[in-house]
Design a protein around this motif. Structure first.
Motif, PDB file in Angstrom:
ATOM      1  N   TYR A 255     150.398 -76.201  13.892  1.00 20.51           N
ATOM      2  CA  TYR A 255     149.503 -75.147  13.399  1.00 20.51           C
ATOM      3  C   TYR A 255     150.198 -74.371  12.285  1.00 20.51           C
ATOM      4  CZ  TYR A 255     146.401 -71.146  13.137  1.00 20.51           C
ATOM      5  OH  TYR A 255     145.536 -70.178  12.689  1.00 20.51           O
ATOM      6  N   ASP A 268     151.236 -68.757  20.611  1.00 19.30           N
ATOM      7  CA  ASP A 268     149.993 -68.024  20.389  1.00 19.30           C
ATOM      8  C   ASP A 268     148.810 -68.933  20.721  1.00 19.30           C
ATOM      9  OD1 ASP A 268     148.328 -65.953  19.772  1.00 19.30           O
ATOM     10  OD2 ASP A 268     148.910 -65.798  17.671  1.00 19.30           O
ATOM     11  N   TYR A 269     147.696 -68.296  21.065  1.00 20.78           N
ATOM     12  CA  TYR A 269     146.448 -69.025  21.330  1.00 20.78           C
ATOM     13  C   TYR A 269     145.597 -68.820  20.092  1.00 20.78           C
ATOM     14  CZ  TYR A 269     142.463 -70.682  24.116  1.00 20.78           C
ATOM     15  OH  TYR A 269     141.394 -71.399  24.614  1.00 20.78           O
ATOM     16  N   VAL A 270     145.398 -69.879  19.313  1.00 20.06           N
ATOM     17  CA  VAL A 270     144.860 -69.729  17.965  1.00 20.06           C
ATOM     18  C   VAL A 270     143.551 -70.496  17.791  1.00 20.06           C
ATOM     19  CG1 VAL A 270     147.157 -69.417  16.992  1.00 20.06           C
ATOM     20  CG2 VAL A 270     146.156 -71.704  17.080  1.00 20.06           C
ATOM     21  N   LYS A 271     142.785 -70.029  16.805  1.00 14.29           N
ATOM     22  CA  LYS A 271     141.507 -70.671  16.464  1.00 14.29           C
ATOM     23  C   LYS A 271     141.728 -71.620  15.290  1.00 14.29           C
ATOM     24  CE  LYS A 271     136.660 -69.462  15.503  1.00 14.29           C
ATOM     25  NZ  LYS A 271     135.730 -68.335  15.221  1.00 14.29           N
ATOM     26  N   SER A 272     141.285 -72.858  15.455  1.00 11.82           N
ATOM     27  CA  SER A 272     141.473 -73.864  14.411  1.00 11.82           C
ATOM     28  C   SER A 272     140.452 -73.695  13.304  1.00 11.82           C
ATOM     29  CB  SER A 272     141.333 -75.269  15.000  1.00 11.82           C
ATOM     30  OG  SER A 272     139.980 -75.502  15.377  1.00 11.82           O
ATOM     31  N   TRP A 277     139.787 -73.488  20.029  1.00 15.34           N
ATOM     32  CA  TRP A 277     141.013 -72.730  20.300  1.00 15.34           C
ATOM     33  C   TRP A 277     142.079 -73.622  20.918  1.00 15.34           C
ATOM     34  CZ3 TRP A 277     141.815 -67.478  19.259  1.00 15.34           C
ATOM     35  CH2 TRP A 277     140.695 -66.810  18.730  1.00 15.34           C
ATOM     36  N   TYR A 278     143.338 -73.395  20.515  1.00 20.92           N
ATOM     37  CA  TYR A 278     144.449 -74.216  20.987  1.00 20.92           C
ATOM     38  C   TYR A 278     145.659 -73.330  21.305  1.00 20.92           C
ATOM     39  CZ  TYR A 278     141.683 -78.005  19.006  1.00 20.92           C
ATOM     40  OH  TYR A 278     140.666 -78.868  18.710  1.00 20.92           O
TER      41      TYR A 278
END
Length: 572
Positions: A255, A268-272, A277-278
């Motif tokens: 990421y 971190d929990y992130v939005k692609s 979300w990943y």
């Protein structure tokens, strides 16, 4: 007198001439400035227009009066000065106007009034040409010369028979023009150089890295000058374009921050970029399996890398199994799964693998078996029986009830006892018969019936002295008792002394009975049979007992005390 007359004529002519030229220069300068502002990018067109205008005309200078121009050495000086002024004015306006306007001011024409004198200087600026409009204009000689160029200016005047001051002015004008041309040339070169792209360039909402106007092809993880302008950093670049969001690189997903374009350096929990979300680790890699996040454990599918959105019992990346809820969180405590309740340790999150009496997440206590399943019914625990309600799974206390044909009572601690002698025996052997089925395949109802018949409801001497319910001879872990026993032969019954196995409790006696049948091949035909009538018949035919009514006696005990329910409890 003659000389004074000539001087007056010269002076008068000079004054008129100077006035006219000054006015023409002023007009040309104004027009030049306006034309530069409006047509700053049309240099070559302006030069071409001036060239045509000057060629087609007689390079004449129009005076507002019809008085013939008088050419003297003073007039030549004034013309040269005016020409220089025009060049100076145009050059000071802008470097660009030097190529479009000043060159037009280079038109020169010679005014001839006598054989002794010749006058130069007729100027124009931008696209304005001062031309002859009437027949009263003075004749202009054919010696006009126009030099047109986009980067240089040359002003040429005809030779005058007058003083050297004219040549000096012309030389000054040419030097000024050459200087302006050099400035223009340098500016054009600078513009050409600056148009070559180098480094990071913001294009189409992202950044592209150029080297001498070119981009590197392919996808590379490169160490480049920072987009922020400070130092160097690593960027994932494809055909020169910096990539962001979730990107695959050498078999793994990474990421990259959509603002800095740098690989993420913290969990971190992130939005692609496509909206899903990943979970990303501190190494920038998209994670799968069990991951800890803000004090809880989550499970991410190893194929899609998405957080699990339904309940499932899953295998972690290190091989252990966990229960995951519909919110993707790894569960602990009591959890329902396919119609049964399981208990998962709140510390290890693993399913319990040994029998224990545990406290749930809501505070109630439950009995859990070695398979992790919450128990109901009669359960033996540390030498005592307890009863757990099959609906609530909670322990029964201070109550009397019947269970599978056994009359029972529970005290205030939940310990169960039989209310009668027969109930007490059944209670003691109940769990053992179930375990005998699980381990060796001997039907629980038949085992219980045999124990009742052969021990006289647990009251025989062998049962009371050695906890031996089935009269099995030999020793158990080296333990035995010697007793007189009746044998049946051709002459009838007779008594002999024999060694009989001695057990710690009824439980071991029942389980060992199952092993006895399992380990003797002649009884293999009755193992794992599900019909009690079939099993009792095979016992008799296989020679387990010598009594001809042995099978029917067992069947009668089973039906009388409802021992078939024990088979059901065992899962038969």
């Amino acid at each position: 007198m003659e000389s004074k007359k000539h001087y007056k004529l010269y002076k008068s002519g000079k004054q008129w001439k100077t006035l006219v030229i000054t006015a023409a220069v002023a007009v040309a300068g104004v027009v030049s400035l306006n034309n530069v502002t409006a047509n700053a990018d049309v240099t070559s067109s302006a030069v071409a227009t001036v060239a045509v205008a000057q060629t087609s005309s007689a390079s004449s200078v129009v005076l507002e009066s019809s008085t013939s121009a008088v050419a003297t050495s003073s007039t030549s000086e004034a013309s040269a000065a005016a020409s220089s002024a025009v060049v100076s004015s145009s050059a000071s306006s802008s470097v660009t106007s030097a190529t479009s306007s000043v060159v037009d001011a280079a038109s020169a024409s010679t005014v001839a009034s006598s054989a002794d004198t010749a006058a130069t200087s007729a100027t124009s600026s931008s696209e304005v040409s001062v031309t002859s409009a009437s027949s009263e204009a003075s004749t202009v000689s054919d010696s006009s010369s126009v030099a047109t160029s986009t980067t240089s200016l040359t002003s040429q005047s005809t030779e005058s028979a007058t003083s050297d001051s004219t040549d000096s002015s012309a030389t000054s004008t040419q030097d000024s023009s050459v200087t302006s041309a050099e400035v223009v040339t340098r500016e054009v070169a600078a513009v050409a150089t600056s148009s070559t792209k180098n480094g990071w360039v913001s294009e189409n909402g992202t950044y592209t890295y150029y080297t001498n106007g070119k981009v590197a092809s392919g996808e590379n993880y490169s160490y480049l000058p920072s987009i922020s302008g400070t130092g160097y950093n690593w960027y994932l670049v494809k055909d020169g374009v910096a990539l962001s969001g979730v990107q695959k690189w050498y078999g793994k997903y990474y990421y990259f921050d959509p603002v800095t374009y740098l690989k993420l350096d913290h969990q971190d929990y992130v939005k692609s970029q496509w909206g899903l979300w990943y979970m990303v680790g501190s190494d920038g890699i998209v994670q799968s399996g069990v991951q800890k996040w803000y004090g809880k454990y989550y499970y991410f599918d190893p194929v899609t890398y998405l957080k699990l959105d339904h309940q499932d019992y899953v295998k972690s990346q290190w091989g252990l199994w966990y229960m995951v809820g519909s919110d993707g969180i790894v569960q602990s405590g009591v959890q329902k799964w396919y119609g049964k309740y399981y208990y998962f340790d709140p510390v290890t999150y693993l399913k319990l693998d040994h029998q224990d009496y545990v406290k749930s997440q809501w505070g109630d206590w439950y009995m859990v078996g070695s398979d992790g399943i919450v128990q109901s019914g009669l359960v033996q625990w540390y030498g005592h029986y307890y009863y757990f309600n099959p609906v609530t799974y909670l322990k029964a206390t201070n109550t009397t009830f019947s269970y599978n044909g056994i009359s029972l009572t529970a005290d205030n601690t939940g310990i169960i006892t039989g209310t009668t002698t027969s109930s007490q025996l059944l209670l003691k052997i109940y769990q053992a018969t179930l375990d005998g089925w699980k381990e060796y395949g001997v039907l629980p109802s038949v085992t219980a019936a045999q124990a009742i018949l052969e021990s006289g409801w647990g009251q025989s001497a062998l049962a009371t002295e050695a906890n031996n319910l089935f009269g099995i001879k030999g020793s158990y872990n080296g333990q035995y008792v010697i007793m007189s026993t009746a044998e049946y032969g051709s002459g009838g019954y007779y008594y002999v002394n024999a060694e009989f196995r001695k057990y710690p409790s009824f439980y071991e006696s029942v389980v060992d009975h199952g092993y006895f049948l399992y380990s003797n091949s002649r009884y293999s035909n009755l193992l794992h049979q599900t019909s009690y009538a079939t099993v009792t018949s095979l016992l008799q035919s296989d020679g387990y007992a010598t009594s001809p009514t042995y099978a029917s006696s067992l069947n009668n005990v089973i039906t009388t005390y409802g021992l078939q329910s024990w088979d059901t409890a065992a899962g038969v």
